[in-house]
Design an enzyme around this catalytic site. Structure first.
Site, mmCIF file in Angstrom:
data_model
loop_
_atom_site.group_PDB
_atom_site.id
_atom_site.type_symbol
_atom_site.label_atom_id
_atom_site.label_comp_id
_atom_site.label_asym_id
_atom_site.label_seq_id
_atom_site.Cartn_x
_atom_site.Cartn_y
_atom_site.Cartn_z
ATOM 1 N N ASP A 9 -15.288 5.357 22.948
ATOM 2 C CA ASP A 9 -15.953 6.005 21.811
ATOM 3 C C ASP A 9 -14.903 6.895 21.150
ATOM 4 O O ASP A 9 -13.790 7.057 21.669
ATOM 5 C CB ASP A 9 -17.160 6.837 22.304
ATOM 6 C CG ASP A 9 -17.916 7.516 21.166
ATOM 7 O OD1 ASP A 9 -17.973 6.952 20.052
ATOM 8 O OD2 ASP A 9 -18.455 8.625 21.363
ATOM 9 N N SER A 10 -15.272 7.512 20.050
ATOM 10 C CA SER A 10 -14.359 8.447 19.390
ATOM 11 C C SER A 10 -14.132 9.698 20.236
ATOM 12 O O SER A 10 -13.151 10.407 20.036
ATOM 13 C CB SER A 10 -14.964 8.875 18.054
ATOM 14 O OG SER A 10 -16.248 9.447 18.286
ATOM 15 N N TYR A 41 -15.069 9.194 14.089
ATOM 16 C CA TYR A 41 -15.050 7.841 13.527
ATOM 17 C C TYR A 41 -15.991 7.735 12.325
ATOM 18 O O TYR A 41 -15.758 6.938 11.417
ATOM 19 C CB TYR A 41 -15.520 6.826 14.576
ATOM 20 C CG TYR A 41 -14.500 6.379 15.601
ATOM 21 C CD1 TYR A 41 -13.175 6.829 15.599
ATOM 22 C CD2 TYR A 41 -14.882 5.462 16.593
ATOM 23 C CE1 TYR A 41 -12.268 6.390 16.559
ATOM 24 C CE2 TYR A 41 -13.978 5.009 17.549
ATOM 25 C CZ TYR A 41 -12.675 5.476 17.533
ATOM 26 O OH TYR A 41 -11.788 5.023 18.484
ATOM 27 N N GLY A 42 -17.051 8.524 12.371
ATOM 28 C CA GLY A 42 -18.119 8.382 11.368
ATOM 29 C C GLY A 42 -17.698 8.669 9.944
ATOM 30 O O GLY A 42 -18.389 8.297 9.002
ATOM 31 N N CYS A 72 -20.116 3.116 20.857
ATOM 32 C CA CYS A 72 -20.048 3.819 19.580
ATOM 33 C C CYS A 72 -20.682 2.926 18.526
ATOM 34 O O CYS A 72 -20.232 1.795 18.317
ATOM 35 C CB CYS A 72 -18.585 4.082 19.226
ATOM 36 S SG CYS A 72 -18.364 4.821 17.600
ATOM 37 N N ASN A 73 -21.718 3.426 17.892
ATOM 38 C CA ASN A 73 -22.389 2.643 16.853
ATOM 39 C C ASN A 73 -21.477 2.430 15.648
ATOM 40 O O ASN A 73 -21.492 1.365 15.036
ATOM 41 C CB ASN A 73 -23.647 3.386 16.386
ATOM 42 C CG ASN A 73 -24.707 3.447 17.453
ATOM 43 O OD1 ASN A 73 -25.600 2.614 17.500
ATOM 44 N ND2 ASN A 73 -24.613 4.428 18.330
ATOM 45 N N THR A 74 -20.684 3.450 15.326
ATOM 46 C CA THR A 74 -19.851 3.368 14.124
ATOM 47 C C THR A 74 -18.764 2.308 14.301
ATOM 48 O O THR A 74 -18.543 1.471 13.421
ATOM 49 C CB THR A 74 -19.200 4.742 13.837
ATOM 50 O OG1 THR A 74 -20.180 5.769 14.000
ATOM 51 C CG2 THR A 74 -18.649 4.804 12.440
ATOM 52 N N GLU A 150 -19.343 17.204 19.978
ATOM 53 C CA GLU A 150 -18.001 16.938 20.515
ATOM 54 C C GLU A 150 -17.318 18.238 20.951
ATOM 55 O O GLU A 150 -16.515 18.251 21.880
ATOM 56 C CB GLU A 150 -17.155 16.224 19.447
ATOM 57 C CG GLU A 150 -15.777 15.787 19.898
ATOM 58 C CD GLU A 150 -15.789 14.688 20.962
ATOM 59 O OE1 GLU A 150 -16.789 13.953 21.093
ATOM 60 O OE2 GLU A 150 -14.773 14.583 21.686
ATOM 61 N N CYS A 182 -26.329 7.167 17.111
ATOM 62 C CA CYS A 182 -24.971 7.613 17.448
ATOM 63 C C CYS A 182 -25.020 8.051 18.902
ATOM 64 O O CYS A 182 -25.956 8.765 19.302
ATOM 65 C CB CYS A 182 -24.565 8.773 16.536
ATOM 66 S SG CYS A 182 -23.060 9.645 17.058
ATOM 67 N N THR A 183 -24.038 7.626 19.670
ATOM 68 C CA THR A 183 -24.101 7.918 21.109
ATOM 69 C C THR A 183 -24.016 9.422 21.404
ATOM 70 O O THR A 183 -24.560 9.884 22.401
ATOM 71 C CB THR A 183 -22.986 7.170 21.860
ATOM 72 O OG1 THR A 183 -21.727 7.386 21.194
ATOM 73 C CG2 THR A 183 -23.277 5.689 21.922
ATOM 74 N N HIS A 184 -23.355 10.175 20.531
ATOM 75 C CA HIS A 184 -23.319 11.631 20.740
ATOM 76 C C HIS A 184 -24.725 12.242 20.755
ATOM 77 O O HIS A 184 -24.962 13.246 21.418
ATOM 78 C CB HIS A 184 -22.515 12.317 19.631
ATOM 79 C CG HIS A 184 -21.028 12.234 19.798
ATOM 80 N ND1 HIS A 184 -20.309 11.089 19.572
ATOM 81 C CD2 HIS A 184 -20.123 13.176 20.172
ATOM 82 C CE1 HIS A 184 -19.019 11.328 19.790
ATOM 83 N NE2 HIS A 184 -18.880 12.585 20.159
HETATM 84 N N1 DGL Z 1 -20.423 8.403 18.880
HETATM 85 C C1 DGL Z 1 -20.126 7.666 17.700
HETATM 86 C C2 DGL Z 1 -21.241 6.704 17.313
HETATM 87 O O1 DGL Z 1 -22.013 6.289 18.138
HETATM 88 C C3 DGL Z 1 -19.599 8.356 16.481
HETATM 89 C C4 DGL Z 1 -19.240 9.774 16.409
HETATM 90 C C5 DGL Z 1 -18.111 9.979 15.401
HETATM 91 O O2 DGL Z 1 -16.967 9.860 15.824
HETATM 92 O O3 DGL Z 1 -18.399 10.167 14.209
HETATM 93 O O4 DGL Z 1 -21.335 6.324 16.173
#
Ligand code: DGL
Length: 272
Positions: A9-10, A41-42, A72-74, A150, A182-184
Protein backbone atom coordinates in the site's frame (compact mmCIF):
# COMPACT_ATOMS: atom_id res chain seq x y z
CA UNK A 1 5.74 -24.94 -2.38
CA UNK A 2 5.25 -22.73 0.62
CA UNK A 3 3.27 -19.51 0.15
CA UNK A 4 4.82 -16.15 0.92
CA UNK A 5 2.43 -13.28 0.40
CA UNK A 6 3.64 -9.78 -0.47
CA UNK A 7 1.24 -6.99 0.45
CA UNK A 8 1.65 -3.35 -0.47
CA UNK A 9 0.00 0.00 0.00
CA UNK A 10 1.11 3.62 -0.01
CA UNK A 11 1.60 3.39 3.74
CA UNK A 12 0.03 1.66 6.70
CA UNK A 13 -3.54 1.35 5.36
CA UNK A 14 -2.94 -2.09 3.90
CA UNK A 15 -2.21 -3.35 7.40
CA UNK A 16 -6.00 -3.58 7.76
CA UNK A 17 -5.76 -6.31 5.11
CA UNK A 18 -2.67 -7.89 6.73
CA UNK A 19 -4.59 -7.92 10.01
CA UNK A 20 -7.54 -9.73 8.41
CA UNK A 21 -5.21 -12.22 6.73
CA UNK A 22 -3.29 -12.80 9.93
CA UNK A 23 -6.61 -13.50 11.69
CA UNK A 24 -7.35 -16.29 9.21
CA UNK A 25 -3.84 -17.70 8.71
CA UNK A 26 -1.66 -16.98 11.77
CA UNK A 27 1.49 -18.64 10.39
CA UNK A 28 1.29 -17.59 6.73
CA UNK A 29 4.53 -15.78 5.80
CA UNK A 30 3.63 -12.16 4.98
CA UNK A 31 5.88 -9.39 3.71
CA UNK A 32 4.32 -5.95 3.95
CA UNK A 33 5.71 -3.03 2.00
CA UNK A 34 4.55 0.51 2.75
CA UNK A 35 5.53 2.83 -0.10
CA UNK A 36 5.68 5.75 2.29
CA UNK A 37 8.15 7.67 0.11
CA UNK A 38 5.28 8.11 -2.39
CA UNK A 39 2.40 8.58 0.03
CA UNK A 40 -0.37 9.59 -0.68
CA UNK A 41 -1.28 7.56 -3.75
CA UNK A 42 -4.76 9.08 -3.79
CA UNK A 43 -3.53 12.43 -5.08
CA UNK A 44 -1.22 11.10 -7.83
CA UNK A 45 -1.75 10.95 -11.58
CA UNK A 46 -2.82 7.47 -12.65
CA UNK A 47 0.01 6.87 -15.15
CA UNK A 48 2.76 7.59 -12.59
CA UNK A 49 1.04 5.43 -10.01
CA UNK A 50 0.69 2.56 -12.46
CA UNK A 51 4.45 2.60 -13.08
CA UNK A 52 5.21 2.84 -9.39
CA UNK A 53 2.92 -0.10 -8.55
CA UNK A 54 4.82 -2.18 -11.07
CA UNK A 55 8.16 -1.28 -9.50
CA UNK A 56 6.88 -2.13 -6.02
CA UNK A 57 5.25 -5.34 -7.23
CA UNK A 58 8.50 -6.46 -8.90
CA UNK A 59 10.48 -5.73 -5.76
CA UNK A 60 8.17 -7.99 -3.74
CA UNK A 61 8.51 -10.77 -6.30
CA UNK A 62 12.30 -10.32 -6.21
CA UNK A 63 12.13 -10.79 -2.46
CA UNK A 64 10.55 -14.20 -2.81
CA UNK A 65 6.82 -13.46 -2.73
CA UNK A 66 4.74 -16.15 -4.41
CA UNK A 67 1.59 -14.06 -4.44
CA UNK A 68 0.86 -10.36 -4.35
CA UNK A 69 -1.89 -8.36 -2.67
CA UNK A 70 -2.45 -4.79 -3.78
CA UNK A 71 -3.90 -3.69 -0.44
CA UNK A 72 -4.79 -0.32 -1.87
CA UNK A 73 -7.93 0.64 -3.74
CA UNK A 74 -6.21 3.54 -5.50
CA UNK A 75 -3.32 1.46 -6.87
CA UNK A 76 -5.69 -1.37 -7.81
CA UNK A 77 -7.86 1.11 -9.63
CA UNK A 78 -5.07 2.12 -12.02
CA UNK A 79 -2.61 -0.76 -12.05
CA UNK A 80 -4.27 -4.10 -11.37
CA UNK A 81 -4.59 -5.28 -14.98
CA UNK A 82 -1.00 -4.31 -15.76
CA UNK A 83 0.36 -6.00 -12.62
CA UNK A 84 -1.50 -9.18 -13.54
CA UNK A 85 -0.18 -9.03 -17.10
CA UNK A 86 3.45 -8.33 -16.21
CA UNK A 87 4.18 -10.12 -12.94
CA UNK A 88 4.91 -13.84 -12.80
CA UNK A 89 2.75 -14.43 -9.69
CA UNK A 90 -0.98 -14.25 -8.94
CA UNK A 91 -2.10 -10.75 -7.96
CA UNK A 92 -5.10 -10.04 -5.74
CA UNK A 93 -6.41 -6.49 -5.87
CA UNK A 94 -9.18 -4.62 -4.21
CA UNK A 95 -12.04 -2.33 -4.99
CA UNK A 96 -14.48 -0.38 -2.84
CA UNK A 97 -17.05 -2.86 -1.45
CA UNK A 98 -19.89 -1.24 -3.39
CA UNK A 99 -21.36 -4.59 -4.45
CA UNK A 100 -21.97 -5.88 -0.89
CA UNK A 101 -23.07 -2.40 0.21
CA UNK A 102 -25.66 -2.22 -2.58
CA UNK A 103 -26.83 -5.76 -1.78
CA UNK A 104 -27.17 -4.92 1.90
CA UNK A 105 -28.95 -1.59 1.48
CA UNK A 106 -32.68 -1.84 1.98
CA UNK A 107 -33.11 1.85 1.09
CA UNK A 108 -31.30 1.50 -2.24
CA UNK A 109 -28.93 4.30 -1.28
CA UNK A 110 -25.28 3.84 -0.37
CA UNK A 111 -22.18 5.94 0.30
CA UNK A 112 -18.67 5.18 -0.96
CA UNK A 113 -15.84 6.91 0.90
CA UNK A 114 -12.63 6.88 -1.14
CA UNK A 115 -9.51 8.77 -2.11
CA UNK A 116 -9.80 11.32 -4.91
CA UNK A 117 -8.06 8.89 -7.28
CA UNK A 118 -10.40 5.98 -6.55
CA UNK A 119 -13.48 8.21 -6.56
CA UNK A 120 -12.66 9.53 -10.03
CA UNK A 121 -11.44 6.21 -11.41
CA UNK A 122 -12.95 4.04 -14.12
CA UNK A 123 -12.90 0.94 -11.93
CA UNK A 124 -15.43 2.45 -9.53
CA UNK A 125 -17.57 3.69 -12.44
CA UNK A 126 -17.59 0.16 -13.92
CA UNK A 127 -18.42 -1.32 -10.54
CA UNK A 128 -21.33 1.06 -10.15
CA UNK A 129 -22.64 0.26 -13.62
CA UNK A 130 -22.45 -3.49 -13.12
CA UNK A 131 -23.40 -3.93 -9.46
CA UNK A 132 -25.39 -0.95 -8.32
CA UNK A 133 -28.05 -0.41 -10.94
CA UNK A 134 -31.16 1.04 -9.35
CA UNK A 135 -29.13 2.09 -6.31
CA UNK A 136 -28.23 5.72 -5.61
CA UNK A 137 -24.50 5.90 -4.95
CA UNK A 138 -23.00 8.89 -3.15
CA UNK A 139 -19.28 8.74 -3.88
CA UNK A 140 -17.45 11.06 -1.52
CA UNK A 141 -13.74 11.80 -2.06
CA UNK A 142 -12.00 12.31 1.29
CA UNK A 143 -8.88 14.41 0.67
CA UNK A 144 -6.66 14.49 3.74
CA UNK A 145 -8.32 11.63 5.64
CA UNK A 146 -5.73 8.98 4.76
CA UNK A 147 -3.02 11.54 5.63
CA UNK A 148 -4.27 11.91 9.20
CA UNK A 149 -4.49 8.13 9.61
CA UNK A 150 -1.03 7.67 8.09
CA UNK A 151 0.28 10.06 10.74
CA UNK A 152 -1.32 7.87 13.42
CA UNK A 153 -3.97 10.51 14.12
CA UNK A 154 -6.99 8.27 13.70
CA UNK A 155 -8.66 9.86 16.75
CA UNK A 156 -7.96 13.46 15.73
CA UNK A 157 -11.15 15.57 15.97
CA UNK A 158 -10.67 16.47 12.29
CA UNK A 159 -11.28 12.82 11.39
CA UNK A 160 -14.70 12.94 13.03
CA UNK A 161 -15.46 16.24 11.31
CA UNK A 162 -14.54 14.80 7.91
CA UNK A 163 -16.57 11.64 8.44
CA UNK A 164 -19.54 13.61 9.69
CA UNK A 165 -19.40 16.06 6.78
CA UNK A 166 -19.19 13.19 4.29
CA UNK A 167 -22.04 11.08 5.63
CA UNK A 168 -24.52 13.46 7.26
CA UNK A 169 -26.45 14.47 4.16
CA UNK A 170 -26.63 11.07 2.41
CA UNK A 171 -27.66 9.40 5.69
CA UNK A 172 -30.34 12.07 6.20
CA UNK A 173 -31.55 11.20 2.69
CA UNK A 174 -31.81 7.54 3.72
CA UNK A 175 -28.43 5.96 2.88
CA UNK A 176 -28.07 2.85 5.02
CA UNK A 177 -24.75 1.33 3.89
CA UNK A 178 -21.31 2.94 3.83
CA UNK A 179 -18.55 1.27 1.79
CA UNK A 180 -15.00 2.00 2.93
CA UNK A 181 -13.14 2.49 -0.34
CA UNK A 182 -9.63 3.00 1.08
CA UNK A 183 -7.73 0.56 3.24
CA UNK A 184 -6.65 3.33 5.63
CA UNK A 185 -10.29 3.96 6.56
CA UNK A 186 -10.53 0.60 8.34
CA UNK A 187 -8.68 2.34 11.17
CA UNK A 188 -11.50 4.86 11.62
CA UNK A 189 -14.41 2.45 11.24
CA UNK A 190 -14.98 2.54 15.01
CA UNK A 191 -15.24 6.35 14.99
CA UNK A 192 -17.59 6.22 12.03
CA UNK A 193 -19.71 3.65 13.85
CA UNK A 194 -20.20 6.06 16.74
CA UNK A 195 -21.37 8.81 14.36
CA UNK A 196 -23.95 6.75 12.52
CA UNK A 197 -27.37 5.46 13.48
CA UNK A 198 -27.34 1.72 14.28
CA UNK A 199 -29.21 0.69 11.14
CA UNK A 200 -26.47 2.07 8.87
CA UNK A 201 -24.01 -0.68 7.92
CA UNK A 202 -20.28 -0.04 7.49
CA UNK A 203 -18.64 -2.35 4.98
CA UNK A 204 -14.90 -2.89 4.89
CA UNK A 205 -13.38 -5.11 2.18
CA UNK A 206 -10.38 -6.32 4.23
CA UNK A 207 -11.80 -9.65 5.32
CA UNK A 208 -13.23 -10.44 1.88
CA UNK A 209 -9.78 -9.80 0.40
CA UNK A 210 -8.18 -12.06 3.01
CA UNK A 211 -10.58 -14.85 2.05
CA UNK A 212 -9.82 -14.29 -1.62
CA UNK A 213 -6.07 -14.49 -0.97
CA UNK A 214 -6.45 -17.85 0.78
CA UNK A 215 -8.60 -19.13 -2.11
CA UNK A 216 -5.94 -17.99 -4.62
CA UNK A 217 -3.18 -19.74 -2.65
CA UNK A 218 -5.25 -22.89 -2.67
CA UNK A 219 -5.92 -22.64 -6.44
CA UNK A 220 -2.19 -22.06 -7.03
CA UNK A 221 -1.18 -25.11 -5.00
CA UNK A 222 0.74 -22.97 -2.50
CA UNK A 223 0.88 -24.31 1.03
CA UNK A 224 -0.21 -22.27 4.03
CA UNK A 225 1.78 -23.45 7.02
CA UNK A 226 -0.06 -24.32 10.20
CA UNK A 227 1.45 -23.35 13.50
CA UNK A 228 2.04 -20.49 15.84
CA UNK A 229 1.37 -16.83 15.11
CA UNK A 230 4.18 -15.22 13.08
CA UNK A 231 4.91 -11.52 13.00
CA UNK A 232 4.38 -9.74 9.69
CA UNK A 233 7.72 -8.86 8.06
CA UNK A 234 7.62 -5.28 6.89
CA UNK A 235 9.61 -2.63 5.15
CA UNK A 236 8.94 0.95 4.05
CA UNK A 237 10.38 3.08 1.26
CA UNK A 238 10.39 6.25 3.37
CA UNK A 239 11.10 7.14 6.98
CA UNK A 240 10.84 3.96 9.04
CA UNK A 241 10.79 5.81 12.36
CA UNK A 242 7.78 7.87 11.33
CA UNK A 243 6.04 4.66 10.22
CA UNK A 244 6.77 2.92 13.52
CA UNK A 245 5.63 5.98 15.49
CA UNK A 246 2.33 6.13 13.59
CA UNK A 247 1.75 2.42 14.27
CA UNK A 248 2.38 3.04 17.97
CA UNK A 249 -0.18 5.87 17.95
CA UNK A 250 -2.77 3.62 16.33
CA UNK A 251 -2.09 0.91 18.90
CA UNK A 252 -2.38 3.47 21.71
CA UNK A 253 -5.71 4.52 20.25
CA UNK A 254 -6.91 0.94 20.65
CA UNK A 255 -6.41 -0.42 17.13
CA UNK A 256 -5.51 -4.06 16.95
CA UNK A 257 -2.52 -4.49 14.64
CA UNK A 258 -0.53 -7.61 13.83
CA UNK A 259 2.91 -7.72 15.39
CA UNK A 260 5.51 -6.49 12.94
CA UNK A 261 9.12 -7.46 12.37
CA UNK A 262 11.42 -5.17 10.43
CA UNK A 263 12.60 -6.85 7.24
CA UNK A 264 15.76 -5.39 5.80
CA UNK A 265 17.74 -8.38 4.70
CA UNK A 266 17.83 -6.88 1.22
CA UNK A 267 17.46 -3.19 0.52
CA UNK A 268 14.29 -2.11 -1.27
CA UNK A 269 15.28 -1.61 -4.88
CA UNK A 270 12.42 0.70 -5.66
CA UNK A 271 14.19 3.91 -6.57
CA UNK A 272 13.65 7.32 -5.10
N1 DGL B 1 -4.81 3.09 1.30
C1 DGL B 1 -4.95 3.55 -0.04
C2 DGL B 1 -6.23 3.06 -0.70
O1 DGL B 1 -6.78 2.06 -0.32
C3 DGL B 1 -4.71 4.99 -0.38
C4 DGL B 1 -4.22 6.00 0.56
C5 DGL B 1 -3.41 7.06 -0.19
O2 DGL B 1 -2.22 6.83 -0.34
O3 DGL B 1 -4.00 8.04 -0.68
O4 DGL B 1 -6.69 3.67 -1.64
Amino acid sequence: MLARVGIFDSGLGGLTVARALRGRAPALPLLYLGDTARFPYGEQPGAALEERALVIGRSLVDRGCTTLVVACNTASSVALERLRAELPVPVVGMEPPLKPAAAQSTAGRVVVLATAGTAAGERLARLEASHASGVTVHTVPMPGLADLIEAGRARDPRVLEMLDAATREPVALGADAIALGCTHYGFVAGSLRKLLPDHVAIIDAADAVARRVLAVLDESGLAVPAGALRPVDYDVTGDDRAFAAAIDCLRDAGERLPSLAEFRRRPVAVGS
